[in-house]
Design a protein around this motif. Structure first.
Motif, short mmCIF file in Angstrom:
data_model
loop_
_atom_site.label_atom_id
_atom_site.label_comp_id
_atom_site.label_asym_id
_atom_site.label_seq_id
_atom_site.Cartn_x
_atom_site.Cartn_y
_atom_site.Cartn_z
N LEU A 1 -12.43 3.10 -0.91
CA LEU A 1 -11.52 4.21 -0.77
C LEU A 1 -10.07 4.15 -0.27
N LEU A 2 -10.01 3.21 0.72
CA LEU A 2 -8.77 2.92 1.36
C LEU A 2 -7.69 2.40 0.20
N ALA A 3 -8.30 1.27 -0.51
CA ALA A 3 -7.47 0.78 -1.61
C ALA A 3 -7.04 1.69 -2.65
N GLY A 4 -8.16 2.82 -3.02
CA GLY A 4 -7.77 3.66 -3.97
C GLY A 4 -6.60 4.60 -3.16
N ALA A 5 -6.72 5.25 -2.20
CA ALA A 5 -5.62 5.96 -1.58
C ALA A 5 -4.32 5.15 -1.38
N LEU A 6 -4.25 3.99 -0.94
CA LEU A 6 -2.90 3.16 -0.84
C LEU A 6 -2.46 3.21 -2.30
N LEU A 7 -3.09 3.06 -3.19
CA LEU A 7 -2.59 2.96 -4.71
C LEU A 7 -1.85 4.46 -5.06
N VAL A 8 -2.73 5.35 -4.91
CA VAL A 8 -2.01 6.78 -5.08
C VAL A 8 -1.07 6.77 -4.37
N ALA A 9 -0.89 6.66 -2.72
CA ALA A 9 0.31 6.84 -2.02
C ALA A 9 1.35 6.12 -2.46
N ASN A 10 1.20 4.83 -2.76
CA ASN A 10 2.21 3.92 -3.57
C ASN A 10 2.72 4.57 -4.70
N ALA A 11 2.05 5.12 -5.47
CA ALA A 11 2.66 5.71 -6.77
C ALA A 11 3.45 7.02 -6.34
N PHE A 12 2.93 7.63 -5.43
CA PHE A 12 4.03 8.84 -4.93
C PHE A 12 5.19 8.36 -4.45
N TRP A 13 5.13 7.21 -3.69
CA TRP A 13 6.39 6.63 -2.92
C TRP A 13 7.27 5.98 -4.13
N LYS A 14 6.66 5.60 -5.22
CA LYS A 14 7.52 4.72 -6.44
C LYS A 14 7.98 6.20 -7.06
N ALA A 15 7.28 7.00 -7.12
CA ALA A 15 7.93 8.13 -8.01
C ALA A 15 9.17 8.86 -7.52
N ASN A 16 9.10 8.94 -5.84
CA ASN A 16 10.34 9.32 -5.05
C ASN A 16 11.44 8.34 -5.21
#
Length: 183
Positions: free
Chosen positions: A164-179
């Protein structure tokens, strides 16, 4: 700022593959102690209810679950590989495929966690209903493994937390990348 984000992105994608491999190894190991201690208690393979140890049927009850669990863990590895196929680990600009790969990995992590936790808790309860006195007697008589340990059942908390942590980090990274891409 992009350099830090790209470094984190590579590390998160690599961690996703590693955690998926740990999940796969866990699915292989969960039945190990059960096989070593409960398999030989079944004296008649055509009737698994004829056993030397009451409650040892949990080994057979887990077979179909473990088959699916193994397939799902291989699927999670493939979702991790999809991150690399879509170049999610090295892209400066994300495209639709990168977002899809990230989302699929995260959804797979949540689905595997829910599926695994639900059934592992059921089988853990069944395992605790085994007549351990009879199992100990059987183990001493036949030289098989005797264990009352629920280690493999309890280990799922750590494995799924990592997934779950790996999945959450991937999603957080996608938002960071989008910003960063908006800037």
């Amino acid at each position: 700022m992009y350099k830090k984000q790209l470094t984190a992105q590579k590390m998160i994608c690599l961690a996703a593959i590693i955690v998926s491999a740990i999940f796969f190894l866990y699915t292989l190991g969960i039945m190990t102690d059960l096989y070593d201690s409960l398999y030989d208690t079944m004296r008649n393979p055509s009737n698994v209810y004829q056993t030397d140890v009451p409650g040892s049927i949990v080994y057979y009850n887990m077979q179909e679950f473990n088959r699916y669990f193994l397939v799902y863990s291989i699927g999670q590895i493939l979702l991790g590989v999809l991150l690399f196929i879509t170049n999610t680990h090295c892209r400066r600009k994300y495209y639709l495929g990168n977002y899809i790969a990230t989302g699929l990995f995260a959804v797979g992590a949540v689905a595997n966690t829910l599926f695994g936790h639900h059934y592992i808790q059921i089988f853990r309860a069944q395992f605790l209903e085994v007549d351990f006195a009879a199992l100990k007697e059987h183990a001493e008589l036949w030289g098989t493994l005797y264990t009352e340990s629920t280690f493999w059942f309890d280990l799922h908390y750590a494995v799924f937390a990592l997934l779950l942590l790996a999945g959450a980090l991937l999603v957080a990274n996608a938002f960071w990348k989008a910003n960063l891409m908006k800037e």
